[in-house]
Structures are given as C-alpha cells and as structure tokens.
Design a protein around this motif. Structure first.
Motif, PDB file in Angstrom:
ATOM      1  N   THR A   1       0.832  -1.204   0.000  1.00 34.12           N
ATOM      2  CA  THR A   1       0.000   0.000   0.000  1.00 34.12           C
ATOM      3  C   THR A   1       0.865   1.252   0.000  1.00 34.12           C
ATOM      4  O   THR A   1       0.643   2.171  -0.798  1.00 34.12           O
ATOM      5  N   VAL A   2       1.859   1.299   0.876  1.00 31.24           N
ATOM      6  CA  VAL A   2       2.738   2.467   0.953  1.00 31.24           C
ATOM      7  C   VAL A   2       3.490   2.656  -0.362  1.00 31.24           C
ATOM      8  O   VAL A   2       3.547   3.771  -0.909  1.00 31.24           O
ATOM      9  N   PHE A   3       4.051   1.586  -0.892  1.00 36.57           N
ATOM     10  CA  PHE A   3       4.793   1.687  -2.143  1.00 36.57           C
ATOM     11  C   PHE A   3       3.890   2.183  -3.264  1.00 36.57           C
ATOM     12  O   PHE A   3       4.285   3.035  -4.065  1.00 36.57           O
ATOM     13  N   THR A   4       2.667   1.686  -3.322  1.00 35.81           N
ATOM     14  CA  THR A   4       1.727   2.079  -4.374  1.00 35.81           C
ATOM     15  C   THR A   4       1.360   3.550  -4.265  1.00 35.81           C
ATOM     16  O   THR A   4       1.362   4.279  -5.261  1.00 35.81           O
ATOM     17  N   TYR A   5       1.039   4.031  -3.060  1.00 39.53           N
ATOM     18  CA  TYR A   5       0.657   5.440  -2.981  1.00 39.53           C
ATOM     19  C   TYR A   5       1.842   6.364  -3.175  1.00 39.53           C
ATOM     20  O   TYR A   5       1.708   7.437  -3.767  1.00 39.53           O
ATOM     21  N   VAL A   6       3.033   5.967  -2.742  1.00 41.09           N
ATOM     22  CA  VAL A   6       4.219   6.795  -3.017  1.00 41.09           C
ATOM     23  C   VAL A   6       4.457   6.866  -4.523  1.00 41.09           C
ATOM     24  O   VAL A   6       4.761   7.931  -5.064  1.00 41.09           O
ATOM     25  N   TRP A   7       4.288   5.750  -5.214  1.00 33.80           N
ATOM     26  CA  TRP A   7       4.445   5.737  -6.675  1.00 33.80           C
ATOM     27  C   TRP A   7       3.473   6.731  -7.317  1.00 33.80           C
ATOM     28  O   TRP A   7       3.847   7.527  -8.171  1.00 33.80           O
ATOM     29  N   HIS A   8       2.225   6.685  -6.868  1.00 37.72           N
ATOM     30  CA  HIS A   8       1.212   7.556  -7.461  1.00 37.72           C
ATOM     31  C   HIS A   8       1.378   9.018  -7.045  1.00 37.72           C
ATOM     32  O   HIS A   8       1.004   9.921  -7.807  1.00 37.72           O
ATOM     33  N   ILE A   9       1.937   9.256  -5.876  1.00 43.55           N
ATOM     34  CA  ILE A   9       2.231  10.643  -5.478  1.00 43.55           C
ATOM     35  C   ILE A   9       3.217  11.253  -6.462  1.00 43.55           C
ATOM     36  O   ILE A   9       3.053  12.401  -6.900  1.00 43.55           O
ATOM     37  N   ILE A  10       4.250  10.521  -6.839  1.00 41.44           N
ATOM     38  CA  ILE A  10       5.238  11.030  -7.797  1.00 41.44           C
ATOM     39  C   ILE A  10       4.583  11.276  -9.152  1.00 41.44           C
ATOM     40  O   ILE A  10       4.864  12.279  -9.821  1.00 41.44           O
ATOM     41  N   THR A  11       3.676  10.384  -9.561  1.00 44.45           N
ATOM     42  CA  THR A  11       2.969  10.577 -10.825  1.00 44.45           C
ATOM     43  C   THR A  11       2.168  11.880 -10.797  1.00 44.45           C
ATOM     44  O   THR A  11       2.252  12.703 -11.720  1.00 44.45           O
ATOM     45  N   VAL A  12       1.398  12.084  -9.731  1.00 42.49           N
ATOM     46  CA  VAL A  12       0.577  13.293  -9.613  1.00 42.49           C
ATOM     47  C   VAL A  12       1.454  14.526  -9.469  1.00 42.49           C
ATOM     48  O   VAL A  12       1.154  15.589 -10.030  1.00 42.49           O
TER      49      VAL A  12
END
Length: 146
Positions: free
Chosen positions: A47-58
């Motif tokens: 979960t943490v890895f996924t949201y950090v990934w998407h934070i960088i995308t946004v």
C-alpha cells in the motif's frame, strides 16, 4: 482570447513533466506495481509503495500544469519562487534516488543513469527559463543616443 507563450523553456518543461507523469503511471501499472503482488511483501508495504508511486505521478502532472501556466505569464518576478521550489524538489528527488540506491546496492547506480540524466536535463531546461529575459530573448530597444 489571445494566448501567447512568453517562455518556451517553461512550456517544454511543462510538456516534459506531463510526459513524465504518463510514463511513470504507465510503467508503474504495467511493470513495477504488479511485482508487489508477491506473497512475501506485506499488504501495508504494498500500500505504501503504491501510494508513493502515485504521489510522484501526480506531482509530475502538477509540475506540468504549473509550468505550462507559467509559460504564459508575463511577470517573471511572480513565478521565480515557484520555479526554484520545483527545481529544489527535483534536485532532492535525484539525491534521494542516488543515495538510496548507493546505500542498498552501490553497483546498481548505473541503473539510475537514464533517470539521472533525464532529471539533470529537465532541471537545466527549467533553469534556462529563469535566465531568459522578459523581452522574449531580445534586448529592449532604446532611443537613447539615436
């Protein structure tokens, strides 16, 4: 409505940031995030890895929008603080990539070469935009001495 690009460096930086957002999301969804489905990784870590990934995308998407809007602005002094904040974030992003990679496996630093070069070029384009004078690259015409 007359929209005029006043800083092509920021326009290019904005377009690049939008492309970075798209490729980052695509790479994440197609290659990186599916590998987290390995049973050995806890749900919390995934979960943490996924949201950090998407934070960088946004974050890249927001940078793109901001740079495109700034490319249309005529008053440089109002946008320079935003430019230097974004450049600072990008420099620290690169430092984190390099330091974490070196800490975990120094031999993998060569794997970060393309990302590192891309970030450095991106930063250079942004900084070139700060050096562009407000007259579109041309010095103002002076009537003194004519």
């Amino acid at each position: 409505m007359n929209i005029k690009v006043r800083n092509y460096y920021y326009l290019i930086a904005g377009i690049l940031a939008m492309l970075f957002a798209i490729t980052h999301a695509w790479n994440g969804q197609s290659a990186v995030l599916p590998t987290l489905e390995v049973g050995l990784i806890s749900l919390e870590t995934r979960t943490v890895f996924t949201y950090v990934w998407h934070i960088i995308t946004v974050e890249n998407l927001v940078f793109g929008i901001v740079f495109i809007l700034m490319s249309l602005q005529s008053e440089r002094s109002k946008i320079l603080i935003a430019v230097w904040m974004i450049v600072s974030i990008l420099i620290f992003r690169l430092m984190v990539i390099l330091c974490v990679t070196a800490f975990h496996e120094a031999s993998a630093l060569t794997d970060t070469l393309i990302d590192s070069i891309t970030i450095v070029i991106y930063i250079a384009i942004i900084i070139m935009g700060t050096r562009k004078n407000q007259y579109g690259g041309q010095p103002p015409q002076s009537s003194i001495g004519q």
